[in-house]
Design a protein around this motif. Sequence first.
Motif, PDB file in Angstrom:
ATOM      1  N   GLY A 163      -5.280  -7.237  48.928  1.00 19.34           N
ATOM      2  CA  GLY A 163      -5.486  -6.135  47.993  1.00 19.34           C
ATOM      3  C   GLY A 163      -4.667  -6.301  46.722  1.00 19.34           C
ATOM      4  N   GLU A 164      -5.241  -5.907  45.585  1.00 17.71           N
ATOM      5  CA  GLU A 164      -4.577  -6.108  44.292  1.00 17.71           C
ATOM      6  C   GLU A 164      -3.194  -5.462  44.250  1.00 17.71           C
ATOM      7  OE1 GLU A 164      -7.056  -4.822  41.144  1.00 17.71           O
ATOM      8  OE2 GLU A 164      -8.658  -6.269  41.536  1.00 17.71           O
ATOM      9  N   ASP A 165      -3.044  -4.285  44.812  1.00 17.99           N
ATOM     10  CA  ASP A 165      -1.758  -3.584  44.767  1.00 17.99           C
ATOM     11  C   ASP A 165      -0.706  -4.244  45.648  1.00 17.99           C
ATOM     12  OD1 ASP A 165      -2.967  -1.784  43.089  1.00 17.99           O
ATOM     13  OD2 ASP A 165      -3.421  -0.325  44.665  1.00 17.99           O
ATOM     14  N   PHE A 166      -1.156  -5.105  46.573  1.00 16.55           N
ATOM     15  CA  PHE A 166      -0.216  -5.709  47.522  1.00 16.55           C
ATOM     16  C   PHE A 166       0.063  -7.172  47.212  1.00 16.55           C
ATOM     17  CE2 PHE A 166       0.439  -7.540  51.942  1.00 16.55           C
ATOM     18  CZ  PHE A 166       1.746  -7.094  52.064  1.00 16.55           C
ATOM     19  N   GLN A 167      -0.641  -7.756  46.251  1.00 20.72           N
ATOM     20  CA  GLN A 167      -0.515  -9.195  45.999  1.00 20.72           C
ATOM     21  C   GLN A 167       0.899  -9.598  45.601  1.00 20.72           C
ATOM     22  OE1 GLN A 167      -3.525 -10.437  43.209  1.00 20.72           O
ATOM     23  NE2 GLN A 167      -5.227 -10.013  44.618  1.00 20.72           N
ATOM     24  N   ASP A 168       1.508  -8.881  44.676  1.00 19.68           N
ATOM     25  CA  ASP A 168       2.864  -9.236  44.226  1.00 19.68           C
ATOM     26  C   ASP A 168       3.870  -9.070  45.356  1.00 19.68           C
ATOM     27  OD1 ASP A 168       1.854  -9.790  41.734  1.00 19.68           O
ATOM     28  OD2 ASP A 168       2.306  -7.795  40.914  1.00 19.68           O
ATOM     29  N   LYS A 191       7.775 -18.410  57.730  1.00 19.88           N
ATOM     30  CA  LYS A 191       7.652 -19.191  58.954  1.00 19.88           C
ATOM     31  C   LYS A 191       7.086 -18.338  60.088  1.00 19.88           C
ATOM     32  CE  LYS A 191      10.349 -22.094  62.119  1.00 19.88           C
ATOM     33  NZ  LYS A 191      11.692 -22.630  62.437  1.00 19.88           N
ATOM     34  N   GLN A 192       7.579 -17.114  60.211  1.00 22.68           N
ATOM     35  CA  GLN A 192       7.072 -16.221  61.258  1.00 22.68           C
ATOM     36  C   GLN A 192       5.614 -15.867  61.006  1.00 22.68           C
ATOM     37  OE1 GLN A 192       9.033 -12.429  61.527  1.00 22.68           O
ATOM     38  NE2 GLN A 192       8.052 -11.882  63.462  1.00 22.68           N
ATOM     39  N   PHE A 193       5.264 -15.642  59.738  1.00 21.16           N
ATOM     40  CA  PHE A 193       3.896 -15.285  59.371  1.00 21.16           C
ATOM     41  C   PHE A 193       2.924 -16.400  59.740  1.00 21.16           C
ATOM     42  CE2 PHE A 193       0.496 -15.514  56.137  1.00 21.16           C
ATOM     43  CZ  PHE A 193      -0.138 -14.316  56.394  1.00 21.16           C
ATOM     44  N   ILE A 194       3.272 -17.642  59.424  1.00 22.77           N
ATOM     45  CA  ILE A 194       2.381 -18.773  59.678  1.00 22.77           C
ATOM     46  C   ILE A 194       2.249 -19.053  61.174  1.00 22.77           C
ATOM     47  CG2 ILE A 194       2.125 -21.273  59.339  1.00 22.77           C
ATOM     48  CD1 ILE A 194       3.488 -20.869  56.593  1.00 22.77           C
ATOM     49  N   ALA A 195       3.344 -18.810  61.932  1.00 28.45           N
ATOM     50  CA  ALA A 195       3.330 -19.118  63.367  1.00 28.45           C
ATOM     51  C   ALA A 195       2.606 -18.066  64.189  1.00 28.45           C
ATOM     52  CB  ALA A 195       4.762 -19.263  63.879  1.00 28.45           C
ATOM     53  N   SER A 196       2.352 -16.906  63.625  1.00 23.61           N
ATOM     54  CA  SER A 196       1.726 -15.807  64.381  1.00 23.61           C
ATOM     55  C   SER A 196       0.213 -15.961  64.357  1.00 23.61           C
ATOM     56  CB  SER A 196       2.158 -14.453  63.805  1.00 23.61           C
ATOM     57  OG  SER A 196       3.563 -14.314  63.863  1.00 23.61           O
ATOM     58  N   GLY A 245       7.926 -13.964  70.197  1.00 29.13           N
ATOM     59  CA  GLY A 245       8.661 -13.410  69.066  1.00 29.13           C
ATOM     60  C   GLY A 245       8.202 -11.993  68.749  1.00 29.13           C
ATOM     61  N   GLU A 246       8.899 -11.355  67.822  1.00 32.78           N
ATOM     62  CA  GLU A 246       8.529 -10.003  67.424  1.00 32.78           C
ATOM     63  C   GLU A 246       7.141 -10.016  66.792  1.00 32.78           C
ATOM     64  OE1 GLU A 246       9.915  -7.098  67.808  1.00 32.78           O
ATOM     65  OE2 GLU A 246      11.745  -7.789  68.804  1.00 32.78           O
ATOM     66  N   PRO A 247       6.275  -9.074  67.158  1.00 34.62           N
ATOM     67  CA  PRO A 247       4.918  -9.059  66.573  1.00 34.62           C
ATOM     68  C   PRO A 247       4.931  -8.600  65.123  1.00 34.62           C
ATOM     69  CG  PRO A 247       5.234  -7.175  68.027  1.00 34.62           C
ATOM     70  CD  PRO A 247       6.468  -8.018  68.166  1.00 34.62           C
ATOM     71  N   LEU A 248       3.898  -9.016  64.411  1.00 30.23           N
ATOM     72  CA  LEU A 248       3.659  -8.546  63.052  1.00 30.23           C
ATOM     73  C   LEU A 248       2.430  -7.650  63.056  1.00 30.23           C
ATOM     74  CD1 LEU A 248       4.082 -11.911  61.083  1.00 30.23           C
ATOM     75  CD2 LEU A 248       5.845 -10.222  61.637  1.00 30.23           C
ATOM     76  N   ILE A 249       2.359  -6.771  62.092  1.00 31.92           N
ATOM     77  CA  ILE A 249       1.204  -5.891  61.955  1.00 31.92           C
ATOM     78  C   ILE A 249       0.599  -6.119  60.570  1.00 31.92           C
ATOM     79  CG2 ILE A 249       0.352  -3.534  61.965  1.00 31.92           C
ATOM     80  CD1 ILE A 249       1.426  -4.444  64.650  1.00 31.92           C
ATOM     81  N   ALA A 250      -0.668  -6.542  60.540  1.00 36.78           N
ATOM     82  CA  ALA A 250      -1.390  -6.713  59.278  1.00 36.78           C
ATOM     83  C   ALA A 250      -2.369  -5.550  59.125  1.00 36.78           C
ATOM     84  CB  ALA A 250      -2.133  -8.043  59.266  1.00 36.78           C
ATOM     85  N   GLN A 251      -2.300  -4.878  58.011  1.00 33.85           N
ATOM     86  CA  GLN A 251      -3.158  -3.720  57.764  1.00 33.85           C
ATOM     87  C   GLN A 251      -4.249  -4.111  56.776  1.00 33.85           C
ATOM     88  OE1 GLN A 251      -1.094  -0.021  56.990  1.00 33.85           O
ATOM     89  NE2 GLN A 251      -2.683   0.667  55.595  1.00 33.85           N
ATOM     90  N   MET A 308       1.707  -5.559  55.138  1.00 35.24           N
ATOM     91  CA  MET A 308       2.245  -6.257  56.296  1.00 35.24           C
ATOM     92  C   MET A 308       3.492  -5.539  56.784  1.00 35.24           C
ATOM     93  SD  MET A 308       0.532  -9.054  57.236  1.00 35.24           S
ATOM     94  CE  MET A 308       1.816  -9.702  58.273  1.00 35.24           C
ATOM     95  N   TYR A 309       3.598  -5.396  58.076  1.00 33.90           N
ATOM     96  CA  TYR A 309       4.780  -4.796  58.693  1.00 33.90           C
ATOM     97  C   TYR A 309       5.367  -5.785  59.699  1.00 33.90           C
ATOM     98  CZ  TYR A 309       2.725  -0.413  56.980  1.00 33.90           C
ATOM     99  OH  TYR A 309       2.188   0.573  56.209  1.00 33.90           O
ATOM    100  N   GLY A 310       6.688  -5.852  59.717  1.00 41.87           N
ATOM    101  CA  GLY A 310       7.369  -6.711  60.676  1.00 41.87           C
ATOM    102  C   GLY A 310       8.778  -6.214  60.915  1.00 41.87           C
ATOM    103  N   ALA A 311       9.340  -6.610  62.052  1.00 42.51           N
ATOM    104  CA  ALA A 311      10.715  -6.202  62.351  1.00 42.51           C
ATOM    105  C   ALA A 311      11.654  -6.794  61.310  1.00 42.51           C
ATOM    106  CB  ALA A 311      11.100  -6.670  63.756  1.00 42.51           C
ATOM    107  N   ASP A 312      12.396  -5.933  60.635  1.00 49.14           N
ATOM    108  CA  ASP A 312      13.387  -6.348  59.619  1.00 49.14           C
ATOM    109  C   ASP A 312      12.753  -7.046  58.427  1.00 49.14           C
ATOM    110  OD1 ASP A 312      15.389  -5.376  61.338  1.00 49.14           O
ATOM    111  OD2 ASP A 312      15.475  -7.294  62.402  1.00 49.14           O
ATOM    112  N   TRP A 313      11.471  -6.806  58.204  1.00 49.05           N
ATOM    113  CA  TRP A 313      10.832  -7.393  57.023  1.00 49.05           C
ATOM    114  C   TRP A 313      11.162  -6.599  55.759  1.00 49.05           C
ATOM    115  CZ3 TRP A 313       5.571 -10.142  56.623  1.00 49.05           C
ATOM    116  CH2 TRP A 313       5.545 -11.250  57.488  1.00 49.05           C
ATOM    117  N   SER A 314      11.474  -5.378  55.943  1.00 54.49           N
ATOM    118  CA  SER A 314      11.722  -4.520  54.779  1.00 54.49           C
ATOM    119  C   SER A 314      12.996  -3.714  55.004  1.00 54.49           C
ATOM    120  CB  SER A 314      10.529  -3.581  54.554  1.00 54.49           C
ATOM    121  OG  SER A 314      10.815  -2.656  53.533  1.00 54.49           O
ATOM    122  N   GLU A 315      13.706  -3.473  53.912  1.00 52.70           N
ATOM    123  CA  GLU A 315      14.910  -2.636  53.994  1.00 52.70           C
ATOM    124  C   GLU A 315      14.562  -1.158  53.859  1.00 52.70           C
ATOM    125  OE1 GLU A 315      17.579  -4.019  51.039  1.00 52.70           O
ATOM    126  OE2 GLU A 315      17.875  -6.001  51.973  1.00 52.70           O
TER     127      GLU A 315
END
Length: 626
Positions: free
Chosen positions: A538-543, A556-561, A583-589, A598-605
């Motif tokens: 999505g355009e708003d999420f590209q950056d 690395k985690q993104f590519i391995a999932s 490993g900890e799962p990722l969530i792609a919306q 994208m959501y992941g454990a400790d991906w965002s502060e």
Amino acid sequence: MISTRVMKFEALMKLVDNGELEEAREIAQNYVEAQPRNFIGYLCLAYVAFAGDKDKVAAEAYVEETLRHDPRCEEAMRLGVMIWTGSDNVAKEKYYIEQGMRYASREAFYPYRMGILLKAENLTEAAPYFEKAAGLDARNADYVGKYSSVMYQLGKKKVARDYMQRALGLDPNHTENVRNFAQWTFEDGHFKMARDLSERALQTKHDAESARLVRQAAPTSNWLVAMVLRIGLLFIAPFKGRKTSAKMMLGFVLGLWILCIPLFFISNLVGIIGVTVVLALVVVAGLISNGIRAKRQLGVEAPKTPVKQVTKPVIQALPAKKVAETKPPKPITREQNREVNPSLAKKPTKINPKVFIVPAIILAVIGFGLMEDNSADDYDSYSYDDMAGGSEEADHFFTIRNSLENEEDIAQDDIIDESFYPVFEKLMSQPKLKEQFSSAYTTGEYLDDGELQYLKIEDYSGDLLFLTEFKDYKLHGIYGTGWDDTEAGKARYTELLQAFEEELGISDGVLEEAHMKLIQASFASNDNNHAVALTMVGEDFQDTFTDMMNDDAVKKQFIASTNFVFIDDSDYQYLKMTDNNDGEPLIAQFEDKNLVYMYGADWSEDDEDQARYEEILSDLDWEDSL
């Protein structure tokens, strides 16, 4: 995630199914009183009336009220179909099926029910609905097997076998599918496979029909019986209807007797010998068959699974014919054209050499019966001539695939475009891609843009692997993750997936998974140009997404999932992504097939992001456990 309203309905269904009707009725009435304009209360009352009270009239009234508040309520349409299934009011059932196909076009249940409804009247008219159901829910052995059975009845045997193999791959012990395939393989002369499938049918369900299949196929373990039946099959092949052992033996007798007619032009004796040999072979084959059936009846090969004990054996041999009491015709002693006083000097060696035709015929017949039974291989090498568009392309695809499986040379000039052959050889030099191609499969889902033609290629579980491109019936290109990782190739793959979805419809989650694989492949490569991959973001999420990928640990985690679980919410679609190391799962919306967050454990502060990640993960885990 499942909406709250649907969760309420499912909870109430469990109460009704557990017999707690009064509590369920009270809850449903409370829903109506709390929200009179909401459909959920009426839907719950409809289920209570139908499944609990067995009151179809009241149930339909509540269903109609539900649809008045929400014309697109899929649960109400499905319930309406269930209410009228098997009743005399075909129009009612058809109405709810049509509504379901209109508003829930991705649900295989409705075209399947429409096919069942039309099957009794017009099998040809019902076939497209079964085909659509099998395409929408390719992992449902009932739907795939039913379409296979319909195709067989319509004479499309090659397509039928293909779909039946797929149905048995989904559920090897599906009783109806195993029985159908056992009968088909017997009628096609593939007796070894017929015996195996008949035994499996008996183990799956020990009843009269399974016993009949075993009685039918068991005698073919003897080479003479198999030979007689196989030759008889050649003579009765043009006739329609179920081909039984008795019909095959009759075909053997009549067919070879017809072939024996020219022997009478040699001499009556030669003709009589030929006819007698044919009859003798059938009598011996019949005796052997009865002996094998009697032996089977005594429990020598009793089914492994426990069955209901009865006073008499379940598989009973047919009454043995008293062949010994049937006196063969006496030899005809009268000779025509016999010399009254033959010369003593006449040498007995001057016998017509054509007499040796008879033993030659007998030896040929015996040799034919001893031919190796390669039934298992025959079912993967047939062509797709009976299909509509794409038959030639599908046939060429399977030819290439089978050649790779058997390590045979490929006739490249006939089935692979000369401009693509060097690329294809290079791709097949990679073991992972070669293994993927060798185990690939197509249901014949076909797209034609006027100049080029495309087939959707899947694995046997129904997951999309890649798309093949054909030009003038020859393989001209392959698109998919790992097959053509150029920017143009990725863009073309995405474009074709969209075209397939618009033309044929694709199962939920296929496009999201395909887009995710392309995005992962792009960021896994050393190329820093991710323009094509970012068109699926999505355009708003590209950056934001690009910044995430600049973090090596996150990337690395993104590519391995690479393990995906797809779940559709009413607003968004989600992919739960895991690696192979727990490993900890990722969530792609996703929204409109594009990655929007994208959501992941400790991906965002951001505390809100982390809280949202935990919430979505909890909901997905809960729904996945249902």
